[in-house]
Design a protein around this motif. Structure first.
Motif, PDB file in Angstrom:
ATOM      1  N   LEU A   1     -71.680  88.591 -53.267  1.00 18.68           N
ATOM      2  CA  LEU A   1     -71.668  89.134 -51.988  1.00 18.68           C
ATOM      3  C   LEU A   1     -70.430  88.649 -51.278  1.00 18.68           C
ATOM      4  N   ILE A   2     -69.983  89.264 -50.071  1.00 19.12           N
ATOM      5  CA  ILE A   2     -69.125  89.191 -49.082  1.00 19.12           C
ATOM      6  C   ILE A   2     -69.175  87.596 -48.641  1.00 19.12           C
ATOM      7  N   ASP A   3     -67.992  86.997 -48.855  1.00 19.35           N
ATOM      8  CA  ASP A   3     -67.851  85.422 -48.489  1.00 19.35           C
ATOM      9  C   ASP A   3     -68.590  84.420 -49.644  1.00 19.35           C
ATOM     10  N   GLN A   4     -69.197  85.238 -50.655  1.00 15.49           N
ATOM     11  CA  GLN A   4     -69.916  84.095 -51.656  1.00 15.49           C
ATOM     12  C   GLN A   4     -68.741  83.481 -52.380  1.00 15.49           C
ATOM     13  N   LYS A   5     -68.932  82.137 -52.566  1.00 16.69           N
ATOM     14  CA  LYS A   5     -68.100  81.416 -53.225  1.00 16.69           C
ATOM     15  C   LYS A   5     -68.186  81.260 -54.741  1.00 16.69           C
ATOM     16  N   THR A   6     -67.280  81.681 -55.558  1.00 14.19           N
ATOM     17  CA  THR A   6     -67.514  81.600 -56.961  1.00 14.19           C
ATOM     18  C   THR A   6     -66.331  80.759 -57.665  1.00 14.19           C
ATOM     19  N   SER A   7     -66.317  80.510 -58.734  1.00 12.92           N
ATOM     20  CA  SER A   7     -65.301  79.856 -59.485  1.00 12.92           C
ATOM     21  C   SER A   7     -63.963  80.522 -59.477  1.00 12.92           C
ATOM     22  N   THR A   8     -64.047  81.848 -59.388  1.00  6.38           N
ATOM     23  CA  THR A   8     -62.794  82.769 -59.222  1.00  6.38           C
ATOM     24  C   THR A   8     -62.545  83.288 -57.653  1.00  6.38           C
TER      25      THR A   8
ATOM     26  N   ARG B   1     -65.608  85.665 -51.435  1.00 10.40           N
ATOM     27  CA  ARG B   1     -65.074  87.139 -51.724  1.00 10.40           C
ATOM     28  C   ARG B   1     -64.839  87.778 -50.324  1.00 10.40           C
ATOM     29  N   GLN B   2     -63.497  88.377 -50.592  1.00  4.62           N
ATOM     30  CA  GLN B   2     -62.912  89.143 -49.507  1.00  4.62           C
ATOM     31  C   GLN B   2     -62.982  90.603 -49.757  1.00  4.62           C
ATOM     32  N   GLU B   3     -63.443  91.302 -48.824  1.00  7.44           N
ATOM     33  CA  GLU B   3     -63.459  92.768 -48.890  1.00  7.44           C
ATOM     34  C   GLU B   3     -62.184  93.623 -49.006  1.00  7.44           C
ATOM     35  N   PRO B   4     -60.978  93.043 -48.438  1.00 10.28           N
ATOM     36  CA  PRO B   4     -59.917  93.804 -48.413  1.00 10.28           C
ATOM     37  C   PRO B   4     -59.385  93.668 -49.781  1.00 10.28           C
ATOM     38  N   THR B   5     -59.470  92.876 -50.582  1.00  7.26           N
ATOM     39  CA  THR B   5     -58.926  92.552 -51.788  1.00  7.26           C
ATOM     40  C   THR B   5     -59.688  92.906 -53.069  1.00  7.26           C
ATOM     41  N   THR B   6     -61.063  92.739 -52.870  1.00  6.73           N
ATOM     42  CA  THR B   6     -62.149  92.755 -53.978  1.00  6.73           C
ATOM     43  C   THR B   6     -63.137  94.160 -53.600  1.00  6.73           C
ATOM     44  N   GLY B   7     -63.105  94.583 -52.421  1.00  7.86           N
ATOM     45  CA  GLY B   7     -64.223  95.677 -52.120  1.00  7.86           C
ATOM     46  C   GLY B   7     -65.296  95.003 -51.873  1.00  7.86           C
ATOM     47  N   LYS B   8     -66.355  95.949 -51.717  1.00  8.40           N
ATOM     48  CA  LYS B   8     -67.697  95.463 -51.309  1.00  8.40           C
ATOM     49  C   LYS B   8     -68.658  95.522 -52.638  1.00  8.40           C
TER      50      LYS B   8
END
Length: 253
Positions: free
Chosen positions: A138-145, A150-157
Protein backbone atom coordinates in the motif's frame (compact mmCIF):
# COMPACT_ATOMS: atom_id res chain seq x y z
CA UNK A 1 -20.58 -42.96 21.87
CA UNK A 2 -19.44 -39.34 21.95
CA UNK A 3 -20.52 -37.16 19.06
CA UNK A 4 -17.70 -35.78 16.92
CA UNK A 5 -18.00 -31.99 16.87
CA UNK A 6 -14.84 -31.20 14.96
CA UNK A 7 -11.91 -33.08 13.48
CA UNK A 8 -8.86 -32.07 11.50
CA UNK A 9 -9.38 -32.27 7.76
CA UNK A 10 -7.82 -35.16 5.87
CA UNK A 11 -6.81 -32.56 3.33
CA UNK A 12 -3.76 -31.67 5.44
CA UNK A 13 -0.89 -33.85 6.61
CA UNK A 14 0.34 -34.05 10.19
CA UNK A 15 3.45 -32.02 9.34
CA UNK A 16 3.74 -28.97 11.59
CA UNK A 17 3.20 -25.72 9.72
CA UNK A 18 6.31 -23.58 9.35
CA UNK A 19 4.55 -20.23 9.08
CA UNK A 20 5.15 -17.38 11.51
CA UNK A 21 2.85 -16.99 14.55
CA UNK A 22 -0.37 -15.26 13.57
CA UNK A 23 0.12 -15.78 9.85
CA UNK A 24 -3.14 -16.74 8.14
CA UNK A 25 -1.54 -19.10 5.61
CA UNK A 26 -2.50 -21.89 7.99
CA UNK A 27 -6.14 -20.84 7.92
CA UNK A 28 -6.13 -20.76 4.12
CA UNK A 29 -4.46 -24.18 3.97
CA UNK A 30 -7.26 -25.54 6.15
CA UNK A 31 -9.95 -24.10 3.88
CA UNK A 32 -8.31 -25.56 0.78
CA UNK A 33 -7.89 -28.96 2.44
CA UNK A 34 -11.50 -29.03 3.61
CA UNK A 35 -12.75 -28.09 0.13
CA UNK A 36 -10.79 -30.89 -1.53
CA UNK A 37 -12.20 -33.44 0.92
CA UNK A 38 -15.79 -32.20 0.73
CA UNK A 39 -15.73 -32.29 -3.08
CA UNK A 40 -14.19 -35.79 -2.98
CA UNK A 41 -11.26 -34.71 -5.15
CA UNK A 42 -8.39 -34.91 -2.67
CA UNK A 43 -6.94 -38.16 -4.03
CA UNK A 44 -6.71 -36.79 -7.57
CA UNK A 45 -5.47 -33.30 -6.71
CA UNK A 46 -2.03 -31.88 -7.47
CA UNK A 47 -0.74 -28.81 -5.62
CA UNK A 48 1.89 -26.52 -7.10
CA UNK A 49 3.93 -24.36 -4.73
CA UNK A 50 6.37 -21.76 -6.06
CA UNK A 51 9.05 -19.88 -4.14
CA UNK A 52 7.85 -17.77 -1.20
CA UNK A 53 6.20 -18.40 2.15
CA UNK A 54 4.31 -21.30 0.56
CA UNK A 55 7.49 -22.96 -0.69
CA UNK A 56 6.85 -26.05 1.48
CA UNK A 57 3.10 -26.24 0.85
CA UNK A 58 3.49 -29.66 -0.74
CA UNK A 59 4.48 -30.90 2.74
CA UNK A 60 1.18 -29.70 4.20
CA UNK A 61 -1.46 -30.63 1.61
CA UNK A 62 -2.31 -34.33 1.75
CA UNK A 63 -2.16 -34.78 -2.00
CA UNK A 64 0.48 -34.93 -4.70
CA UNK A 65 2.53 -31.76 -5.01
CA UNK A 66 5.34 -30.18 -6.95
CA UNK A 67 7.44 -27.07 -6.51
CA UNK A 68 7.87 -24.53 -9.30
CA UNK A 69 10.39 -21.77 -9.86
CA UNK A 70 9.46 -18.32 -8.57
CA UNK A 71 6.39 -17.09 -10.46
CA UNK A 72 6.19 -20.09 -12.77
CA UNK A 73 3.46 -22.08 -11.04
CA UNK A 74 0.83 -21.29 -13.73
CA UNK A 75 3.18 -22.57 -16.44
CA UNK A 76 3.78 -25.79 -14.50
CA UNK A 77 0.05 -26.11 -13.82
CA UNK A 78 -0.67 -25.73 -17.53
CA UNK A 79 1.68 -28.58 -18.40
CA UNK A 80 0.34 -30.89 -15.70
CA UNK A 81 -3.33 -30.21 -16.48
CA UNK A 82 -2.83 -30.75 -20.20
CA UNK A 83 -0.90 -33.96 -19.65
CA UNK A 84 -3.28 -35.20 -16.95
CA UNK A 85 -6.65 -33.55 -17.68
CA UNK A 86 -8.52 -35.74 -15.20
CA UNK A 87 -6.48 -34.40 -12.28
CA UNK A 88 -7.49 -31.40 -10.16
CA UNK A 89 -4.62 -28.94 -10.39
CA UNK A 90 -4.17 -25.85 -8.25
CA UNK A 91 -1.46 -23.30 -7.62
CA UNK A 92 -0.91 -21.68 -4.24
CA UNK A 93 0.81 -18.32 -4.78
CA UNK A 94 1.70 -15.17 -2.85
CA UNK A 95 1.48 -11.62 -4.15
CA UNK A 96 5.24 -11.19 -4.55
CA UNK A 97 5.19 -14.34 -6.68
CA UNK A 98 2.00 -13.99 -8.72
CA UNK A 99 1.81 -10.22 -9.13
CA UNK A 100 5.49 -9.57 -9.80
CA UNK A 101 7.81 -12.13 -11.36
CA UNK A 102 4.87 -14.36 -12.29
CA UNK A 103 2.58 -11.69 -13.74
CA UNK A 104 3.03 -12.83 -17.34
CA UNK A 105 2.39 -16.47 -16.49
CA UNK A 106 -0.87 -15.83 -14.65
CA UNK A 107 -2.22 -13.42 -17.27
CA UNK A 108 -1.55 -15.74 -20.20
CA UNK A 109 -2.90 -18.80 -18.35
CA UNK A 110 -6.15 -16.91 -17.84
CA UNK A 111 -6.21 -15.75 -21.47
CA UNK A 112 -5.86 -19.36 -22.58
CA UNK A 113 -8.70 -20.34 -20.25
CA UNK A 114 -6.60 -23.04 -18.62
CA UNK A 115 -8.84 -25.25 -16.49
CA UNK A 116 -7.06 -25.03 -13.14
CA UNK A 117 -7.55 -23.17 -9.87
CA UNK A 118 -5.37 -20.42 -8.41
CA UNK A 119 -5.24 -19.68 -4.67
CA UNK A 120 -3.72 -16.19 -4.53
CA UNK A 121 -2.62 -15.00 -1.07
CA UNK A 122 -2.24 -11.21 -0.87
CA UNK A 123 -0.52 -9.87 2.27
CA UNK A 124 0.88 -6.77 0.56
CA UNK A 125 4.52 -7.67 1.18
CA UNK A 126 7.26 -10.15 0.33
CA UNK A 127 7.10 -12.34 3.43
CA UNK A 128 9.74 -15.06 3.23
CA UNK A 129 12.57 -13.11 1.60
CA UNK A 130 12.83 -10.25 4.07
CA UNK A 131 9.73 -8.07 4.00
CA UNK A 132 10.45 -6.13 0.83
CA UNK A 133 7.91 -3.96 -0.99
CA UNK A 134 5.65 -6.00 -3.27
CA UNK A 135 3.48 -4.88 -6.21
CA UNK A 136 0.57 -4.98 -3.75
CA UNK A 137 2.23 -2.93 -0.98
CA UNK A 138 0.00 0.00 0.00
CA UNK A 139 0.93 3.65 -0.42
CA UNK A 140 2.94 4.87 2.62
CA UNK A 141 3.39 1.27 3.84
CA UNK A 142 6.88 0.79 5.29
CA UNK A 143 8.89 -2.25 4.23
CA UNK A 144 12.55 -3.23 4.25
CA UNK A 145 12.96 -1.66 0.79
CA UNK A 146 10.61 1.28 1.39
CA UNK A 147 11.62 2.38 4.90
CA UNK A 148 9.87 5.74 4.46
CA UNK A 149 6.76 4.18 2.97
CA UNK A 150 5.79 3.38 -0.60
CA UNK A 151 5.59 6.53 -2.72
CA UNK A 152 3.35 6.70 -5.77
CA UNK A 153 5.54 9.06 -7.89
CA UNK A 154 8.39 6.54 -7.92
CA UNK A 155 6.73 3.14 -7.57
CA UNK A 156 3.16 3.68 -8.78
CA UNK A 157 -0.03 2.46 -7.19
CA UNK A 158 -0.53 -1.04 -5.77
CA UNK A 159 -1.68 -3.44 -8.45
CA UNK A 160 -5.30 -4.60 -8.32
CA UNK A 161 -4.94 -8.19 -9.46
CA UNK A 162 -8.56 -9.35 -9.29
CA UNK A 163 -9.84 -6.29 -11.13
CA UNK A 164 -7.23 -6.83 -13.84
CA UNK A 165 -7.82 -10.57 -14.19
CA UNK A 166 -11.58 -10.12 -14.37
CA UNK A 167 -11.17 -8.25 -17.67
CA UNK A 168 -9.73 -11.34 -19.35
CA UNK A 169 -12.51 -12.88 -21.50
CA UNK A 170 -11.50 -16.50 -20.83
CA UNK A 171 -11.41 -16.17 -17.04
CA UNK A 172 -14.38 -18.06 -15.60
CA UNK A 173 -14.38 -17.03 -11.94
CA UNK A 174 -12.49 -14.37 -9.97
CA UNK A 175 -13.30 -13.41 -6.37
CA UNK A 176 -11.52 -11.52 -3.59
CA UNK A 177 -12.10 -12.59 0.01
CA UNK A 178 -10.44 -12.19 3.41
CA UNK A 179 -9.64 -14.36 6.42
CA UNK A 180 -9.35 -11.75 9.18
CA UNK A 181 -12.39 -12.97 11.16
CA UNK A 182 -14.78 -15.91 11.38
CA UNK A 183 -17.46 -14.42 9.13
CA UNK A 184 -14.98 -13.74 6.36
CA UNK A 185 -13.26 -17.10 6.81
CA UNK A 186 -16.59 -18.81 6.10
CA UNK A 187 -17.09 -16.64 3.02
CA UNK A 188 -13.57 -17.47 1.87
CA UNK A 189 -14.33 -21.18 2.21
CA UNK A 190 -17.34 -20.83 -0.10
CA UNK A 191 -15.25 -19.01 -2.71
CA UNK A 192 -12.44 -21.57 -2.61
CA UNK A 193 -14.87 -24.45 -2.89
CA UNK A 194 -16.66 -22.78 -5.80
CA UNK A 195 -13.36 -22.26 -7.63
CA UNK A 196 -12.62 -25.99 -7.39
CA UNK A 197 -16.18 -26.82 -8.45
CA UNK A 198 -15.66 -24.75 -11.60
CA UNK A 199 -12.57 -26.79 -12.42
CA UNK A 200 -14.46 -30.06 -11.87
CA UNK A 201 -17.16 -28.77 -14.23
CA UNK A 202 -14.54 -27.84 -16.85
CA UNK A 203 -15.43 -24.14 -16.85
CA UNK A 204 -11.85 -22.94 -17.16
CA UNK A 205 -9.60 -20.58 -15.24
CA UNK A 206 -10.59 -19.61 -11.68
CA UNK A 207 -8.76 -17.55 -9.07
CA UNK A 208 -9.54 -16.65 -5.47
CA UNK A 209 -7.57 -13.72 -4.07
CA UNK A 210 -7.36 -13.87 -0.28
CA UNK A 211 -6.37 -10.89 1.85
CA UNK A 212 -4.02 -12.34 4.45
CA UNK A 213 -1.91 -11.06 7.34
CA UNK A 214 1.86 -10.90 7.80
CA UNK A 215 2.36 -9.88 11.45
CA UNK A 216 6.15 -10.18 11.28
CA UNK A 217 6.53 -8.29 8.00
CA UNK A 218 4.05 -5.65 9.15
CA UNK A 219 5.68 -5.41 12.60
CA UNK A 220 2.34 -5.97 14.32
CA UNK A 221 0.81 -8.36 16.80
CA UNK A 222 -1.49 -11.00 15.25
CA UNK A 223 -4.67 -9.26 16.54
CA UNK A 224 -3.48 -5.90 15.20
CA UNK A 225 -2.57 -7.52 11.88
CA UNK A 226 -6.07 -8.96 11.56
CA UNK A 227 -7.57 -5.55 12.24
CA UNK A 228 -5.15 -4.02 9.71
CA UNK A 229 -6.63 -6.19 6.98
CA UNK A 230 -10.06 -4.66 7.61
CA UNK A 231 -8.91 -1.08 8.18
CA UNK A 232 -6.16 -0.74 5.54
CA UNK A 233 -6.23 -3.53 2.96
CA UNK A 234 -9.96 -3.90 2.39
CA UNK A 235 -10.59 -0.22 1.53
CA UNK A 236 -8.05 -0.45 -1.30
CA UNK A 237 -8.79 -4.09 -2.17
CA UNK A 238 -12.60 -4.34 -2.01
CA UNK A 239 -14.01 -7.81 -1.46
CA UNK A 240 -16.42 -9.36 -3.90
CA UNK A 241 -16.96 -11.38 -7.06
CA UNK A 242 -15.19 -9.72 -9.97
CA UNK A 243 -15.97 -12.29 -12.63
CA UNK A 244 -18.41 -15.19 -12.80
CA UNK A 245 -19.09 -16.27 -16.34
CA UNK A 246 -21.64 -19.06 -16.91
CA UNK A 247 -21.29 -21.54 -19.76
CA UNK A 248 -21.08 -19.81 -23.11
CA UNK A 249 -19.96 -16.45 -21.68
CA UNK A 250 -16.24 -17.06 -21.33
CA UNK A 251 -14.12 -19.79 -19.87
CA UNK A 252 -14.11 -23.32 -21.26
CA UNK A 253 -17.66 -24.48 -20.51
Amino acid sequence: MAKVIYEKTRGLTDTALTYCPGCTHGTIHKLVGESLVELDILEKSIAIAPVGCSVLAYEFFNCDGIQASHGRAPAVATGIKRALPDKIVFTYQGDGDLASIGAAEIIHAAHRGENFTVIFVNNAIYGMTGGQMAPTTLIDQKTSTSPYGRQEPTTGKPILVSEMMAQIPSAAYIERVSVHNITHILQAKKAIKKAFEYQVQGKGFSMVEILSSCPVGWNMSPPDAARHIASALMPYYPLGVYCDRPAGQGGKA
